[in-house]
Design a protein around this motif. Structure first.
Motif: not given
Length: 194
Positions: A13-15, A27-28, A172-174
């Motif tokens: 997982v990247e945040e 954050t995404l 979410g979106p970019r």
């Protein structure tokens, strides 16, 4: 019926906290679940392979559940998804296509009613091959802000007689998406496209 022989399993997982410009409101998270399995068809041509899709369904469900848990545990937080496969060199591209149903089924099951087709890609490659897995909105494929890709791979996979299976999700979106098109807030939910 074939046993699904698992050699490796990875959740990542990247945040993303910032991408330049104004700080985003939230954050995404972008996550991937990867499984490296033995390819039961490696090294030979087998006409009837469809049954292996059913064998893979429990793995697809496990990967989807584990990925959501790693991304915070709330299925309602997931807005984007995709799937992919890298087939080792003793296999064929069609073996990667076996992931379409179990990968999509697993994510749709845990997300409870996602309407959009699960974007997908596949290729044949050796250990260390990377794959850009496409991402689209879970309920409407035309939501441009969610068009994305997540690069996946494992250094020693797939070996010639293996398949690397991938599921990816986003929350979410970019960040700073601003190229127009259908917005998530405008989804009608009629057909999985709009």
């Amino acid at each position: 019926m074939h046993d699904v022989s698992l050699r490796k399993y990875l959740i990542s997982v990247e945040e993303i906290y910032h991408e330049g410009g104004p700080a985003p409101a939230r954050t995404l998270k972008r996550g991937a679940a990867l499984a490296v399995i033995k390819n039961p068809f490696a090294g030979r041509y087998v006409e009837e392979i469809q049954g292996f899709m059913d064998d893979l369904k429990p793995l697809g469900l496990r990967m989807a559940k584990d990925l959501i848990a790693a991304m915070g545990g709330d299925p309602k937080a997931i807005e984007g998804y995709g799937k992919g496969a890298i087939v080792g060199s003793a296999g064929e591209l069609e073996h990667g296509a076996l992931w379409h149903v179990p990968g999509g089924y697993g994510m749709r099951e845990v997300l409870g009613g996602a309407k959009a087709i699960v974007a997908s890609t596949k290729k044949v490659g050796g250990p260390g091959t990377r794959l850009d897995v496409p991402v689209t909105h879970i309920n409407a494929s035309y939501v441009r802000s969610h068009f994305d890709a997540i690069e996946v791979g494992i250094t020693d996979a797939p070996r010639a007689d293996e398949i690397l299976l991938a599921l990816v999700m986003t929350t979410g979106p970019r960040i700073h998406a601003r190229v127009g098109g259908l917005k998530a807030s405008e989804i009608k939910g009629e057909d999985g496209l709009r």
